[in-house]
Design a protein around this motif. Structure first.
Motif: not given
Length: 248
Positions: A35-57
């Motif tokens: 899925e990639g990380w925070f690149g402009k070509d990613t689906k959610h620009m990395g916000v979803d990745k921070l959401a994963h970290a937040y949910s687990t936290y």
């Protein structure tokens, strides 16, 4: 684990319930997806990745506080909570692996681990929980909050809140009611935005906010009010902070 069997069942049941329908929406054999990380070509620009970290936290923090209460603060419970939270989120990720347009994402797993790890750090280092929080703030839109799809990611801001109230010499000063925020959000990455030729934008921001727990709840004699105050260490009420983008 036995000390929090009901809590564990509730959290595990919740993630099973919200993912269960994926078993009936043209499920595919389990597979991986990069899925990639925070690149402009990613689906959610990395916000979803921070959401994963937040949910687990959040799950890790919830289980930690229940373990702390049920075991009289037994040693090592921060690791137990983080391991259980990570396991629950991996179970949730397994459902993504069978979706037609998704898959098992190691990037998601890495961010889940980061969220659980921050919970361990925050609860293992004495006083760190008084100095720094990991929070989400939602910017309301025309629907107040869009439950699913890309729009709700565009509403979310994730940031670290550094709290003067937790530092020696400032715990009784007026600065204890304030916080320094450093975080990330993105916008203009919706499908309709991209189709219209609008360039997606990523923003690192800094700002100041109010420490609502210190201002309103921490010294309350009411257990309910103190519990409400604890919520504000994880969720920032909208329009209660001033943020300025430092990247465009």
């Amino acid at each position: 684990m036995k000390a929090i069997d009901w809590e564990l069942a509730a959290v595990g049941g919740y993630y099973t319930a919200i993912n269960f329908s994926k078993l009936f929406k043209n499920p595919q054999p389990p597979r991986f997806k990069k899925e990639g990380w925070f690149g402009k070509d990613t689906k959610h620009m990395g916000v979803d990745k921070l959401a994963h970290a937040y949910s687990t936290y959040i799950v890790s923090e919830l289980l930690y506080h229940r373990l702390k209460n049920k075991t009289n603060d037994a040693p090592g419970i921060e690791w137990t909570a983080a391991a259980l939270a990570s396991g629950i989120m991996m179970w949730s990720e397994a459902f993504d692996s069978i979706e037609p347009d998704s898959g098992w994402s190691w990037e998601d797993v890495a961010m889940n681990t980061a969220g659980a790890g921050f919970s361990v750090l925050r609860n293992a280092v004495p006083g760190l929980d008084e100095k720094i929080d990991y929070r989400m703030m939602v910017k309301p839109n025309e629907d107040i909050y869009t439950i699913s799809g890309q729009k709700h990611f565009e509403q979310q801001r994730y940031f670290f809140a550094i709290k003067p109230a937790g530092f020696k010499g400032m715990e009784d000063s007026p600065l204890r009611f304030t916080e320094l925020h450093v975080g990330y959000h993105a916008k203009d990455f919706l499908y309709e935005d991209r189709d219209a030729g609008i360039e997606p934008k990523r923003h690192i921001f800094v700002g100041v906010g109010l420490n609502f727990n210190e201002l309103l709840f921490k010294r309350s004699k009411s257990k309910t009010m103190r519990t409400v105050g604890e919520v504000t260490t994880y969720f920032q009420p909208p329009y209660s902070a001033l943020h300025v983008n430092v990247t465009e």
